[in-house]
Design a protein around this motif. Structure first.
Motif, PDB file in Angstrom:
ATOM      1  N   ILE B 168      48.463  32.473  45.330  1.00 51.14           N
ATOM      2  CA  ILE B 168      49.263  33.040  44.494  1.00 51.14           C
ATOM      3  C   ILE B 168      50.449  32.073  43.892  1.00 51.14           C
ATOM      4  O   ILE B 168      51.285  31.547  43.896  1.00 51.14           O
ATOM      5  CB  ILE B 168      49.712  34.281  45.909  1.00 51.14           C
ATOM      6  CG1 ILE B 168      50.742  34.888  45.033  1.00 51.14           C
ATOM      7  CG2 ILE B 168      51.059  33.191  47.183  1.00 51.14           C
ATOM      8  CD1 ILE B 168      50.805  36.293  45.138  1.00 51.14           C
ATOM      9  N   ASN B 169      50.453  32.257  42.205  1.00 48.93           N
ATOM     10  CA  ASN B 169      51.425  32.070  41.393  1.00 48.93           C
ATOM     11  C   ASN B 169      52.033  33.183  41.035  1.00 48.93           C
ATOM     12  O   ASN B 169      51.217  34.262  40.650  1.00 48.93           O
ATOM     13  CB  ASN B 169      50.472  31.913  40.312  1.00 48.93           C
ATOM     14  CG  ASN B 169      50.066  30.423  41.459  1.00 48.93           C
ATOM     15  OD1 ASN B 169      50.235  29.320  41.467  1.00 48.93           O
ATOM     16  ND2 ASN B 169      48.543  30.157  39.830  1.00 48.93           N
ATOM     17  N   VAL B 170      53.248  33.734  41.138  1.00 45.53           N
ATOM     18  CA  VAL B 170      53.989  34.727  39.977  1.00 45.53           C
ATOM     19  C   VAL B 170      54.956  33.955  39.568  1.00 45.53           C
ATOM     20  O   VAL B 170      55.853  33.380  39.509  1.00 45.53           O
ATOM     21  CB  VAL B 170      55.069  35.487  41.769  1.00 45.53           C
ATOM     22  CG1 VAL B 170      55.526  36.606  41.296  1.00 45.53           C
ATOM     23  CG2 VAL B 170      53.906  35.251  42.923  1.00 45.53           C
ATOM     24  N   ILE B 206      55.326  41.122  34.859  1.00 47.62           N
ATOM     25  CA  ILE B 206      54.910  40.812  35.912  1.00 47.62           C
ATOM     26  C   ILE B 206      53.385  40.420  35.527  1.00 47.62           C
ATOM     27  O   ILE B 206      52.791  41.063  35.615  1.00 47.62           O
ATOM     28  CB  ILE B 206      55.073  42.488  37.173  1.00 47.62           C
ATOM     29  CG1 ILE B 206      56.149  42.973  36.526  1.00 47.62           C
ATOM     30  CG2 ILE B 206      54.565  41.912  38.228  1.00 47.62           C
ATOM     31  CD1 ILE B 206      56.706  44.295  37.330  1.00 47.62           C
ATOM     32  N   ALA B 207      53.592  39.667  36.408  1.00 43.56           N
ATOM     33  CA  ALA B 207      52.429  38.318  36.633  1.00 43.56           C
ATOM     34  C   ALA B 207      52.134  37.868  37.826  1.00 43.56           C
ATOM     35  O   ALA B 207      52.539  37.072  37.838  1.00 43.56           O
ATOM     36  CB  ALA B 207      52.178  37.224  34.798  1.00 43.56           C
ATOM     37  N   ILE B 208      51.275  38.338  38.057  1.00 45.67           N
ATOM     38  CA  ILE B 208      50.402  37.797  39.561  1.00 45.67           C
ATOM     39  C   ILE B 208      49.247  37.528  39.498  1.00 45.67           C
ATOM     40  O   ILE B 208      48.660  38.027  39.538  1.00 45.67           O
ATOM     41  CB  ILE B 208      51.031  38.997  41.212  1.00 45.67           C
ATOM     42  CG1 ILE B 208      52.104  38.927  40.552  1.00 45.67           C
ATOM     43  CG2 ILE B 208      50.511  37.909  42.091  1.00 45.67           C
ATOM     44  CD1 ILE B 208      52.717  40.010  41.580  1.00 45.67           C
ATOM     45  N   ARG B 230      43.769  38.761  38.413  1.00 47.74           N
ATOM     46  CA  ARG B 230      44.633  38.107  38.070  1.00 47.74           C
ATOM     47  C   ARG B 230      45.503  39.954  37.292  1.00 47.74           C
ATOM     48  O   ARG B 230      44.843  40.234  37.235  1.00 47.74           O
ATOM     49  CB  ARG B 230      44.074  37.568  36.842  1.00 47.74           C
ATOM     50  CG  ARG B 230      43.779  35.877  37.678  1.00 47.74           C
ATOM     51  CD  ARG B 230      43.554  34.922  36.016  1.00 47.74           C
ATOM     52  NE  ARG B 230      42.962  35.564  35.028  1.00 47.74           N
ATOM     53  CZ  ARG B 230      43.458  35.320  33.325  1.00 47.74           C
ATOM     54  NH1 ARG B 230      44.056  33.899  33.296  1.00 47.74           N
ATOM     55  NH2 ARG B 230      41.771  36.008  32.109  1.00 47.74           N
ATOM     56  N   PHE B 231      47.150  39.767  37.364  1.00 46.39           N
ATOM     57  CA  PHE B 231      47.358  40.528  36.752  1.00 46.39           C
ATOM     58  C   PHE B 231      48.744  40.340  36.112  1.00 46.39           C
ATOM     59  O   PHE B 231      49.571  39.385  35.591  1.00 46.39           O
ATOM     60  CB  PHE B 231      48.321  41.603  37.950  1.00 46.39           C
ATOM     61  CG  PHE B 231      48.638  42.509  37.734  1.00 46.39           C
ATOM     62  CD1 PHE B 231      48.812  43.353  37.692  1.00 46.39           C
ATOM     63  CD2 PHE B 231      49.918  42.980  37.512  1.00 46.39           C
ATOM     64  CE1 PHE B 231      48.780  44.783  37.381  1.00 46.39           C
ATOM     65  CE2 PHE B 231      50.860  44.153  37.302  1.00 46.39           C
ATOM     66  CZ  PHE B 231      50.066  44.916  37.528  1.00 46.39           C
ATOM     67  N   TYR B 232      48.657  40.888  35.221  1.00 48.46           N
ATOM     68  CA  TYR B 232      49.351  40.099  33.608  1.00 48.46           C
ATOM     69  C   TYR B 232      49.733  41.756  32.955  1.00 48.46           C
ATOM     70  O   TYR B 232      48.526  42.115  33.206  1.00 48.46           O
ATOM     71  CB  TYR B 232      48.514  39.348  32.755  1.00 48.46           C
ATOM     72  CG  TYR B 232      49.754  38.592  31.560  1.00 48.46           C
ATOM     73  CD1 TYR B 232      50.479  37.393  31.916  1.00 48.46           C
ATOM     74  CD2 TYR B 232      49.169  39.384  30.954  1.00 48.46           C
ATOM     75  CE1 TYR B 232      50.982  37.534  31.051  1.00 48.46           C
ATOM     76  CE2 TYR B 232      50.688  39.007  29.653  1.00 48.46           C
ATOM     77  CZ  TYR B 232      51.085  37.691  29.111  1.00 48.46           C
ATOM     78  OH  TYR B 232      52.099  37.550  28.296  1.00 48.46           O
ATOM     79  N   GLN B 233      50.954  41.631  32.972  1.00 53.26           N
ATOM     80  CA  GLN B 233      51.712  43.100  32.458  1.00 53.26           C
ATOM     81  C   GLN B 233      52.823  42.670  31.575  1.00 53.26           C
ATOM     82  O   GLN B 233      53.948  41.452  32.520  1.00 53.26           O
ATOM     83  CB  GLN B 233      52.149  43.985  33.586  1.00 53.26           C
ATOM     84  CG  GLN B 233      52.663  45.230  32.901  1.00 53.26           C
ATOM     85  CD  GLN B 233      52.607  46.297  34.391  1.00 53.26           C
ATOM     86  OE1 GLN B 233      51.732  46.510  34.402  1.00 53.26           O
ATOM     87  NE2 GLN B 233      53.931  46.706  34.780  1.00 53.26           N
ATOM     88  N   GLN B 242      48.645  45.559  29.371  1.00 55.33           N
ATOM     89  CA  GLN B 242      48.448  45.206  30.823  1.00 55.33           C
ATOM     90  C   GLN B 242      46.733  44.710  31.111  1.00 55.33           C
ATOM     91  O   GLN B 242      46.194  45.310  30.230  1.00 55.33           O
ATOM     92  CB  GLN B 242      48.670  46.860  31.890  1.00 55.33           C
ATOM     93  CG  GLN B 242      48.070  46.432  33.227  1.00 55.33           C
ATOM     94  CD  GLN B 242      47.871  47.778  33.759  1.00 55.33           C
ATOM     95  OE1 GLN B 242      47.103  48.089  34.262  1.00 55.33           O
ATOM     96  NE2 GLN B 242      49.181  48.238  34.561  1.00 55.33           N
ATOM     97  N   LEU B 243      46.596  43.166  31.620  1.00 54.15           N
ATOM     98  CA  LEU B 243      45.602  43.215  31.733  1.00 54.15           C
ATOM     99  C   LEU B 243      45.407  42.803  33.540  1.00 54.15           C
ATOM    100  O   LEU B 243      45.637  41.801  33.757  1.00 54.15           O
ATOM    101  CB  LEU B 243      45.626  41.372  31.022  1.00 54.15           C
ATOM    102  CG  LEU B 243      46.335  41.322  29.538  1.00 54.15           C
ATOM    103  CD1 LEU B 243      46.001  39.944  29.125  1.00 54.15           C
ATOM    104  CD2 LEU B 243      45.227  41.871  28.563  1.00 54.15           C
TER     105      LEU B 243
END
Lengths: 341, 274
Positions: B168-170, B206-208, B230-233, B242-243
């Motif tokens: 996990i990368n935050v 917020i990107a995780i 992948r969550f990129y906001q 929001q991707l």
């Protein structure tokens, strides 16, 4: 043990914090369904948050919502919804506002429909004959009285630097040039700037542009100057007449706004149609597209030019001349060049 | 030893007194999945469609902290083709992400391995909407410091060795580029002044990124399957992006070492994930 309970508690706390951050997501995606009501609300909100001329045009968009919201029904046909939404958009009196559907395009065209056309294609065809030249989007010819004539009908048409070199060189021995941009509904601003640069000998701020900085109707950036840099290639130094009518819109309006500051240029004809808001695009949940003015462009004195630019020399096309096969405005331009020389 | 050695000839004359050779782990994968794309600069609607990607990972031991620090390179190239809900317009989203991370490896506990550390990295990408005229593109460029953790577990199912891993990368803090709310690229092209660079942290980004992997070492190769989420906001200047993508990746992994100077005569090898 190295990995004790404290470590696992820290990991658990980290995950919990992450979940809380996600839950309090900073992005609020509109949750629209493809219903008449949601399509109406989406369109109203798009305009509310992005349209740039509410205050200038004194439009109370909240009251528009009140009026049209009551007329939205759940069982409206697509055609009925289109007619109602288009009627709502008409209140903005903006040629850059269009609602595009698979069966029709909503538009506001009163900026030219309510005025004399001041243009007849058969007269242009008769003037050019068959021996004119074509340089990308320009048709051009040296007229009998040694005046160059350029017909440029669409700023979306290509306009390269070498095209302009050839055209200006062809008119090198002429007494002057007529640039006919009547009925030119606009296109690329880059073409407008490139063309105008051939008539300036020094850098000049010809206008300003602003953009929305937030959703509020008056949230605008400071005006940023738009300047014309003189071309480093061939530049024309003799008299130039730009012919205009009410169908000069958008990028053509921008071209006329710049050219009226060039040292040897005279604007002749009718007032332009305007359209000074740089348009953006968006869409409704049902897939219909909407275009709207997003970034207002101002003239060099920071005045709005959304409703057009007055010519230096007002001239209309006369019916008597039309019957004789003469274009009053072109004849006036030829006469003006002779007077200047 | 449960991972296959690739591409090298191991010295046969082992010297028991030689320290073990630290191997570099490397993996290349391609993936396909689903993507959700929302960018309020381009549209008020959320688009969804197909995601494809390429993922490259390399991880090796360093000499830091008594060789307990590991360095990781991650390169991820992605592309998404997404449509609006009515299917009348398309968004194309492409991005290249690179991260360099340093991790502390905790002592192994019953086949469990844990790595914790930080990354620095960046993303460069572009969203293009096929229908828009003067606002067709939103360029994405950001860099960040990330917190990252890796958990690995090895097991055996019958005769088959299996290696499970989760990473996990935050994204914690950094910077990103953004136009202003209604700014056109025509204005940017004029050279309009203003600040396009913004500090980014959890309050506006917020990107995780999460990666769950399973590896099957065979005689001739190590097969790797990964599930990527992948969550990129971001929310900058009231412009919201929001991707989200979820994809299955498949590829090959290997462990190797590079000979520099005198070749080791040891036949003991230390794997990154052992």
């Amino acid at each position: 043990m190295f990995l004790n309970n404290r470590f696992f508690h820290s990991v658990a706390a980290g995950f919990t914090l992450g979940i809380m951050l996600l839950a309090s997501s900073c992005v609020d995606i509109p949750d629209y369904n493809n219903t008449s009501r949601d399509n109406f609300e989406a369109l109203w909100s798009i305009m509310d948050e992005h349209y740039c001329f509410f205050e200038y045009k004194n439009v109370d968009w909240d009251s528009i919502h009140t009026v049209y919201s009551q007329r939205i029904g759940n069982d409206m046909s697509s055609e009925s919804l289109f007619l109602l939404l288009n009627e709502m958009l008409q209140t903005l009196q903006d040629g850059h506002v269009n609602l595009s559907t698979p069966f029709d395009v909503g538009r506001y065209w009163k900026w030219f429909e309510d005025y004399p056309a001041n243009y007849d294609q058969t007269l242009i065809d008769g003037l050019l004959g068959t021996d004119y030249r074509i340089a990308s989007g320009m048709r051009y010819k040296v007229l009998d009285d040694n005046i160059g004539y350029i017909r440029y009908a669409d700023f979306s048409s290509g306009l390269g630097e070498s095209n302009l070199d050839y055209v200006i060189e062809a008119f090198g021995l002429c007494d002057g040039i007529i640039i006919d941009v009547r009925n030119n509904g606009g296109g690329l601003l880059s073409n407008s700037d490139r063309f105008a640069a051939r008539f300036f000998n020094q850098r000049d701020t010809v206008g300003y542009i602003r953009h929305k900085t937030g959703k509020g109707h008056n949230d605008f950036s400071a005006p940023y100057p738009v300047s014309i840099e003189p071309s480093t290639r061939l530049r024309y130094q003799k008299p130039v007449i730009v012919l205009t009518n009410r169908s000069c819109f958008s990028a053509t309006n921008d071209f006329v706004n710049a050219m009226r500051r060039a040292p040897t240029v005279t604007i002749l004809g009718d007032k332009t149609g305007g359209g000074s808001g740089l348009p953006f695009n968006s869409e409704l949940p049902n897939g219909w597209s909407v275009r709207f003015s997003a970034c207002p462009m101002l003239d060099a004195a920071m005045r709005q030019i959304e409703f057009g630019i007055e010519p230096d020399v007002p001239v209309d096309l006369r019916k008597e001349d039309l019957l004789e096969g003469k274009d009053t405005m072109i004849e006036a331009a030829r006469q003006k060049i002779k007077e200047i020389n | 030893m449960f991972l296959l050695l690739w591409g090298i000839i191991l010295p046969l004359a082992a010297q028991e007194t030689e320290p073990p050779v630290a191997l570099t782990y490397q993996s290349s994968l391609v993936g396909i999945g689903r993507a959700k794309v929302y960018d309020s600069y381009l549209s008020p609607l959320s688009y969804s469609g197909t995601h494809i990607g390429f993922l490259f990972e390399q991880m090796k031991q360093t000499g830091l902290c008594e060789k307990k620090i590991f360095a990781q390179h991650q390169l991820n190239a992605t592309f998404a083709d997404a449509k609006n809900p009515a299917g009348t317009a398309e968004d194309y989203a492409g991005a290249l992400t690179y991260n360099y991370g340093l991790y502390y490896r905790f002592p192994e506990i019953k086949r469990f391995q844990f790595f914790a550390g930080g990354q620095i990295g960046g993303l460069f990408g572009m969203l293009y909407n096929s229908r828009n005229g003067n606002n067709p593109v939103d360029v994405k460029a950001d860099f960040s410091f990330n917190l990252s953790g890796i958990a690995a577990y090895r097991m055996q199912i019958k005769q088959q060795l299996v290696n499970l891993r989760y990473q996990i990368n935050v994204l914690v803090a950094g910077g990103l580029l953004s136009p202003e709310y209604g700014q056109s690229y025509y204005e940017i092209g004029l050279g309009e002044g203003g600040s396009y660079a913004y500090f980014a942290s959890l309050h506006n980004r917020i990107a995780i990124n999460q990666l769950l992997s399973v590896e099957f070492p065979f005689q001739i190769c190590t097969l790797r399957f990964s599930f990527s989420h992948r969550f990129y906001q971001t929310n900058i200047n009231d412009l919201q992006t929001q991707l989200i993508d979820r994809a299955i990746y498949i590829g090959l992994s290997r462990n190797f070492y590079t000979v520099r100077g005198k070749q080791s005569t040891s036949n003991h090898y230390r794997y990154v994930f052992e």
